[in-house]
Motif scaffolding. Structure first.
Motif, mmCIF file in Angstrom:
data_model
loop_
_atom_site.group_PDB
_atom_site.id
_atom_site.type_symbol
_atom_site.label_atom_id
_atom_site.label_comp_id
_atom_site.label_asym_id
_atom_site.label_seq_id
_atom_site.Cartn_x
_atom_site.Cartn_y
_atom_site.Cartn_z
ATOM 1 N N TRP A 18 113.341 59.366 33.696
ATOM 2 C CA TRP A 18 113.515 59.809 35.053
ATOM 3 C C TRP A 18 113.209 60.453 36.035
ATOM 4 C CZ3 TRP A 18 116.296 62.555 38.122
ATOM 5 C CH2 TRP A 18 117.506 61.686 39.149
ATOM 6 N N ALA A 19 112.823 61.655 35.829
ATOM 7 C CA ALA A 19 112.171 62.330 37.194
ATOM 8 C C ALA A 19 111.084 61.730 37.715
ATOM 9 C CB ALA A 19 111.373 63.748 36.381
ATOM 10 N N THR A 312 113.647 66.596 42.445
ATOM 11 C CA THR A 312 113.406 66.202 43.517
ATOM 12 C C THR A 312 112.003 66.093 44.180
ATOM 13 O OG1 THR A 312 115.445 66.777 43.243
ATOM 14 C CG2 THR A 312 115.295 66.583 46.077
ATOM 15 N N LEU A 313 112.233 64.768 45.422
ATOM 16 C CA LEU A 313 111.167 65.069 46.408
ATOM 17 C C LEU A 313 111.165 65.566 47.464
ATOM 18 C CD1 LEU A 313 107.943 63.295 46.416
ATOM 19 C CD2 LEU A 313 109.105 61.586 47.742
ATOM 20 N N ILE A 314 110.699 66.522 47.927
ATOM 21 C CA ILE A 314 111.312 67.311 49.481
ATOM 22 C C ILE A 314 110.614 67.177 49.877
ATOM 23 C CG2 ILE A 314 112.298 69.265 49.737
ATOM 24 C CD1 ILE A 314 113.198 70.341 47.528
ATOM 25 N N ASP A 368 107.752 53.083 45.809
ATOM 26 C CA ASP A 368 106.758 52.862 44.660
ATOM 27 C C ASP A 368 107.057 54.101 44.167
ATOM 28 O OD1 ASP A 368 104.446 52.415 43.597
ATOM 29 O OD2 ASP A 368 103.373 52.705 45.411
ATOM 30 N N LEU A 369 107.541 55.713 44.284
ATOM 31 C CA LEU A 369 107.953 56.545 43.396
ATOM 32 C C LEU A 369 109.121 56.192 42.888
ATOM 33 C CD1 LEU A 369 106.956 59.679 46.310
ATOM 34 C CD2 LEU A 369 106.052 58.273 44.028
ATOM 35 N N LYS A 386 101.666 57.131 46.934
ATOM 36 C CA LYS A 386 101.716 57.309 45.897
ATOM 37 C C LYS A 386 100.764 57.926 45.030
ATOM 38 C CE LYS A 386 103.549 56.305 41.699
ATOM 39 N NZ LYS A 386 104.191 54.874 40.491
ATOM 40 N N SER A 387 99.439 56.992 45.360
ATOM 41 C CA SER A 387 98.302 58.171 44.693
ATOM 42 C C SER A 387 97.212 58.855 45.063
ATOM 43 C CB SER A 387 97.184 56.213 44.737
ATOM 44 O OG SER A 387 97.000 56.548 46.205
#
Length: 520
Positions: A18-19, A312-314, A368-369, A386-387
């Motif tokens: 999920w993360a 969480t992406l910040i 994408d993420l 993303k890569s």
């Protein structure tokens, strides 16, 4: 026992997936911010939390915005499209099909088109909008408030007056309701545009405490859902936050919704900001940077306190550079902005990606993420990086297009070519020797008009950039990163190649001429 171990293992695996597949996203957009107000980039300021974010995450060293004033840049951040593709009502009124566009502060989200929040919302995300907009209802911002259904008051009105304050609160709620229709579940702490657009002298002050309080409320309310938070501060835009009467010295109860008697208790006191700034060896007029830094830190801390750091992406990024450098131009100090990404357990700490990236790349990267396929009719100009986030140093793109007022550019890692072309009618006036007014008549009449309608922006940009009006500009970014020397005449092969690249980019914009570049 075996069952318990198996269950624990399954929960561990599914939680990890999920993360990776469904991260929360916090997008922090600052205003008018260049490298000189960030410590780790050499700014003479104290920004320990932003500096720590660079150590904990990734720094994208050549991240760019494709337009260098507020509205079009924010449009691109939220849509993944160049601002010149806008189909908003105000934009098309100014630029009906067939006209050359003059991209500036008339970019606006379209009700019938997709943006990143709408897509995430349809895929189970709770979406939040806090802070500065400058993205919708331009006719409300600068037009007749009564006609728009907004309530009026004198510029000298006192927000402490209950009747005046009730008007301000209702106006704020009307703005929140308007923004909600563009794909946001939670909207609060909104500034319609800049502080002066509140049309009240007492409210013409920054209030980071108010907006951070709303952001933390959103995080509290939606901690159990995947969420997307767009947090947009008014710092470091004018009124000059380094003049503390507009920031740390102002009444912390004066907000975008009027006077809030109880105030806010989400950041260190403003006196404490000044104290810590002095202890770090800086002057009081530099404390605005630490204040913003505290706001960024409060959001990061809340994510950690909720146990969501690994989920969480910040993202931290300015909407464009400051007017002291390259705002309202296509020079790198306006386009190239500090970009940080933090995601505990996913992004390797202290890493850097040096490839070309841009604001139009944010939506496709988020999709994408998050493992989301956007609707087939959702057109974007950006590409996913993303890569790069996961360590791949291969270039995401070789060239980048930019647009600002009457100028367009293409940029590579080594070269930048900027073209200035005026619409036909304006060019005829230039050719006939007509003169054009300077901002507030501060200078002699101009041989060419500013690139933007906003004369204040044009004046400052032209004063800071000696090549501002030149029709063809070429800069070697490796040897001349400040773009001081226009080498267009000295590098004919490169100039021709870059012009061909610009022509190719411009032909993507159907029925939008740009001088000789789009001529049959």
């Amino acid at each position: 026992m075996k069952t318990s171990i198996a269950l624990a293992l399954w929960l561990s695996i599914t939680g990890s997936c999920w993360a990776i597949d469904k991260p929360n996203v916090v997008l922090i957009i600052t205003d008018d911010q260049s490298w000189d107000s960030i410590g780790f980039l050499g700014g003479k300021v104290h920004t320990p939390r932003i500096d720590q974010m660079a150590r904990d995450g990734m720094y994208l060293s050549d991240f760019n915005v494709t337009s260098t004033v507020c509205s079009p840049s924010r449009y691109s951040f939220l849509t993944g499209r160049y601002a010149g593709r806008c189909e908003g009502e105000r934009f098309l009124l100014e630029h009906p099909p067939g006209d050359q566009t003059q991209v500036e502060n008339i970019g606006e989200l379209e009700r019938e088109r997709w943006n990143v929040a709408k897509v995430l919302q349809q895929n189970g995300y709770k979406t939040g909008f806090v802070g500065k907009s400058h993205l919708v209802n331009h006719d409300w911002i600068n037009g007749n408030w009564s006609k728009a259904g907004l309530e009026t008051y004198p510029a000298q009105a006192d927000p402490r007056d209950p009747k005046v304050n009730a008007k301000m609160h209702r106006n704020h709620q009307k703005w929140c309701d308007a923004i909600r229709r563009f794909g946001f579940d939670f909207v609060d702490g909104v500034y319609a545009a800049n502080l002066k657009e509140l049309r009240c002298d007492a409210l013409n002050v920054h209030n980071l405490d108010w907006t951070v309080d709303k952001a933390l409320t959103f995080l509290d309310q939606h901690q159990d859902d995947p969420f997307f938070l767009y947090f947009s501060t008014t710092l470091h835009h004018g009124p000059a936050p380094w003049s503390n009467k507009f920031s740390l010295g102002a009444d912390p109860r004066m907000t975008g919704e009027g006077f809030v008697e109880e105030g806010f208790d989400v950041l260190p006191s403003r006196a404490d900001v000044l104290k810590r700034n002095r202890e770090a060896g800086f002057k009081d007029n530099q404390a605005y940077a630490l204040w913003l830094d505290d706001g960024v830190g409060a959001i990061i801390d809340k994510v950690q306190q909720l146990g969501l750091a690994k989920d969480t992406l910040i993202i931290f990024v300015p909407d464009h550079g400051s007017y002291r450098h390259g705002k309202a131009t296509l020079h790198d100090f306006g386009m190239r902005v500090p970009m940080l990404i933090q995601w505990a357990g996913q992004i390797k700490p202290g890493t850097t990606y040096d490839g070309l990236t841009a604001n139009i790349d944010i939506p496709p990267t988020i999709f994408d993420l998050c493992g989301i396929a956007p609707p087939t009719e959702y057109s974007v100009d950006g590409v996913s990086f993303k890569s790069a986030i996961f360590g791949d140093q291969q270039p995401i793109r070789k060239t980048l297009f930019g647009e600002m007022g009457h100028s367009r550019c293409v940029k590579t890692k080594q070269w930048k070519y900027i073209a200035v072309r005026y619409p036909e009618e304006l060019q005829r006036r230039i050719d006939a020797g007509k003169k054009f007014p300077a901002f507030n008549n501060q200078d002699a009449p101009l041989d060419r008009p500013y690139l933007t309608r906003n004369g204040h922006l044009g004046h400052h940009a032209s004063q800071k950039n000696p090549h501002y009006f030149e029709p063809d500009q070429l800069y070697n970014l490796q040897t001349d990163p400040e773009e001081n020397e226009n080498v267009f005449q000295h590098n004919p092969e490169v100039s021709q190649r870059m012009q061909k690249g610009l022509s190719k980019a411009l032909k993507q914009f159907k029925n939008r001429p740009f001088g000789d570049f789009t001529a049959p």
